[in-house]
Design a protein around this motif. Sequence first.
Motif, short mmCIF file in Angstrom:
data_model
loop_
_atom_site.label_atom_id
_atom_site.label_comp_id
_atom_site.label_asym_id
_atom_site.label_seq_id
_atom_site.Cartn_x
_atom_site.Cartn_y
_atom_site.Cartn_z
N ARG A 74 -17.35 -50.46 16.00
CA ARG A 74 -17.18 -49.23 15.22
C ARG A 74 -18.45 -48.85 14.47
O ARG A 74 -18.60 -47.70 14.05
CB ARG A 74 -16.01 -49.36 14.24
N PHE A 75 -19.37 -49.80 14.32
CA PHE A 75 -20.63 -49.49 13.65
C PHE A 75 -21.65 -48.86 14.59
O PHE A 75 -22.75 -48.50 14.17
CB PHE A 75 -21.22 -50.76 13.01
N ASP A 76 -21.30 -48.74 15.86
CA ASP A 76 -22.15 -48.04 16.83
C ASP A 76 -21.67 -46.59 16.89
O ASP A 76 -20.50 -46.34 17.18
CB ASP A 76 -22.03 -48.68 18.21
N PRO A 77 -22.53 -45.62 16.62
CA PRO A 77 -22.10 -44.23 16.52
C PRO A 77 -21.36 -43.71 17.74
O PRO A 77 -20.30 -43.07 17.62
CB PRO A 77 -23.41 -43.46 16.30
N LEU A 78 -21.89 -43.97 18.94
CA LEU A 78 -21.25 -43.42 20.14
C LEU A 78 -19.93 -44.12 20.44
O LEU A 78 -18.96 -43.48 20.85
CB LEU A 78 -22.20 -43.52 21.33
#
Length: 204
Positions: A74-78
Amino acid sequence: GAKIINMSFGKDPDADLIKKWKAAKTALEKDDLADKMMDQMLPVIDEYKAVLDRAQREGVILVEACGNEDIPARFDPLSFSGRIVSVAATTIDDGRYEMSNYGEYTSVSAPGKHIYSGISDPSKKYDGGYSGTSMAAPHVSGVVAMMKTLDPDLMLGEVLDILIETGTPLTTDKPIGPLVNAKAALEEVLKRKGSTAPPKKPAE
């Protein structure tokens, strides 16, 4: 134009925040640091909005390596956007590759440890020493390409539904999406199209 785009970005979340988040002793401290990471990430999603919107309009499927920080995807934008196929990495024993990001925002998983891969440096040999979600994502992109060959009208929602439904659930140290099953995914595409065989090769 391209209908499947495989993506692997080297830009990591704030390394200092990740280190602090991993070292946090209490849930409250972890939640506070997570909020800070999310605050940094949300503007990045806005930067990608035009690209994601165009991909959706054109029926282009974006497949992304979810990252190798051993943190929730969830900490990865995409991955957080939910508008791509987010790929985690597995080992030969169907475990989670130890550095693969994880969690509910990983769509599916694919082999990603000790993968044979070529690189642009001619001085380095082709071998099986490469690991990470960047090695896993191309497996999924290939499966999606075959799915689109059988049904060119497939959109992202249908692709995700088929990959997840036909994938093999894994029991891993931290949860990741099901292991992609190419054969089952292609059979499901044909089933939904009302066909049981791939299209015949056109006459020359």
